[in-house]
Design a protein around this motif. Sequence first.
Motif, mmCIF file in Angstrom:
data_model
loop_
_atom_site.group_PDB
_atom_site.id
_atom_site.type_symbol
_atom_site.label_atom_id
_atom_site.label_comp_id
_atom_site.label_asym_id
_atom_site.label_seq_id
_atom_site.Cartn_x
_atom_site.Cartn_y
_atom_site.Cartn_z
ATOM 1 N N THR A 32 -12.860 13.378 -1.872
ATOM 2 C CA THR A 32 -13.283 14.668 -2.795
ATOM 3 C C THR A 32 -14.870 14.768 -3.476
ATOM 4 O O THR A 32 -15.683 13.138 -3.442
ATOM 5 C CB THR A 32 -12.896 14.319 -3.924
ATOM 6 N N VAL A 33 -15.541 15.547 -3.269
ATOM 7 C CA VAL A 33 -17.264 15.625 -3.782
ATOM 8 C C VAL A 33 -17.080 15.622 -5.362
ATOM 9 O O VAL A 33 -17.458 15.063 -5.888
ATOM 10 C CB VAL A 33 -17.344 17.758 -2.571
ATOM 11 N N GLU A 34 -15.432 16.435 -5.946
ATOM 12 C CA GLU A 34 -15.047 16.331 -7.029
ATOM 13 C C GLU A 34 -15.302 15.183 -7.380
ATOM 14 O O GLU A 34 -14.218 14.054 -6.660
ATOM 15 C CB GLU A 34 -13.982 17.102 -7.337
ATOM 16 N N THR A 35 -15.096 14.850 -8.780
ATOM 17 C CA THR A 35 -15.532 13.154 -9.498
ATOM 18 C C THR A 35 -14.707 13.048 -11.122
ATOM 19 O O THR A 35 -15.261 14.433 -11.496
ATOM 20 C CB THR A 35 -16.621 12.316 -9.243
ATOM 21 N N ASP A 36 -14.443 11.897 -10.855
ATOM 22 C CA ASP A 36 -13.758 12.290 -12.312
ATOM 23 C C ASP A 36 -14.545 11.029 -13.143
ATOM 24 O O ASP A 36 -14.903 9.984 -12.362
ATOM 25 C CB ASP A 36 -12.178 11.594 -12.751
ATOM 26 N N SER A 37 -15.445 11.075 -14.303
ATOM 27 C CA SER A 37 -15.597 9.838 -14.971
ATOM 28 C C SER A 37 -15.954 9.630 -16.390
ATOM 29 O O SER A 37 -14.738 10.105 -16.884
ATOM 30 C CB SER A 37 -17.248 10.536 -15.383
ATOM 31 N N PHE A 38 -15.779 8.524 -17.093
ATOM 32 C CA PHE A 38 -15.348 7.585 -17.829
ATOM 33 C C PHE A 38 -16.660 6.557 -17.984
ATOM 34 O O PHE A 38 -17.348 6.007 -17.505
ATOM 35 C CB PHE A 38 -13.610 7.169 -17.399
ATOM 36 N N ILE A 39 -15.984 6.100 -19.707
ATOM 37 C CA ILE A 39 -17.187 4.670 -19.764
ATOM 38 C C ILE A 39 -16.108 3.258 -19.638
ATOM 39 O O ILE A 39 -15.293 3.462 -20.581
ATOM 40 C CB ILE A 39 -16.947 5.134 -21.119
ATOM 41 N N GLN A 40 -16.452 2.191 -19.401
ATOM 42 C CA GLN A 40 -16.011 1.722 -18.688
ATOM 43 C C GLN A 40 -16.799 0.075 -19.007
ATOM 44 O O GLN A 40 -18.036 0.134 -17.806
ATOM 45 C CB GLN A 40 -15.408 0.920 -17.513
ATOM 46 N N ASP A 41 -16.616 -0.547 -20.596
ATOM 47 C CA ASP A 41 -17.850 -1.319 -20.233
ATOM 48 C C ASP A 41 -19.094 -1.370 -20.727
ATOM 49 O O ASP A 41 -20.560 -1.414 -20.274
ATOM 50 C CB ASP A 41 -18.122 -2.786 -19.598
ATOM 51 N N ASN A 42 -19.502 -0.225 -21.126
ATOM 52 C CA ASN A 42 -20.301 0.411 -21.987
ATOM 53 C C ASN A 42 -21.340 0.742 -20.694
ATOM 54 O O ASN A 42 -22.229 1.431 -20.677
ATOM 55 C CB ASN A 42 -21.432 -0.833 -22.768
ATOM 56 N N ARG A 43 -20.594 1.560 -19.671
ATOM 57 C CA ARG A 43 -21.370 1.710 -18.706
ATOM 58 C C ARG A 43 -20.805 3.625 -18.196
ATOM 59 O O ARG A 43 -19.486 2.936 -18.154
ATOM 60 C CB ARG A 43 -21.262 0.816 -17.469
#
Length: 105
Positions: A32-43
Amino acid sequence: MTISKSRPPQGSYDENYDPRPSTVSIGVSLITVETDSFIQDNRHVEIPVDDDIVYLTVPREIVHLPCGGASYDIIADLLEAQGYLRKHWSIQSVWECIPEDQHPF
């Protein structure tokens, strides 16, 4: 004097010269073009919300271009006709399906 058949242009199909079928089965991996974002290991990480695999039967010329790749634009048009709109999906990869009796392993 020996007369031989001339070879067809690379990437084109001539059933008199090339015994391979004129159509091939392919698998297409979509994300999908739609993305989900989150922080993992300060990235900051972005991943697609969904993915899907679709199988199609297409003419050999679409998958075997002279450059050695596949025409993602034509494949995207075929997928759009099946309801996978370009504004929602993106092609991640394309591969040709090989029958089990022709598999090298």
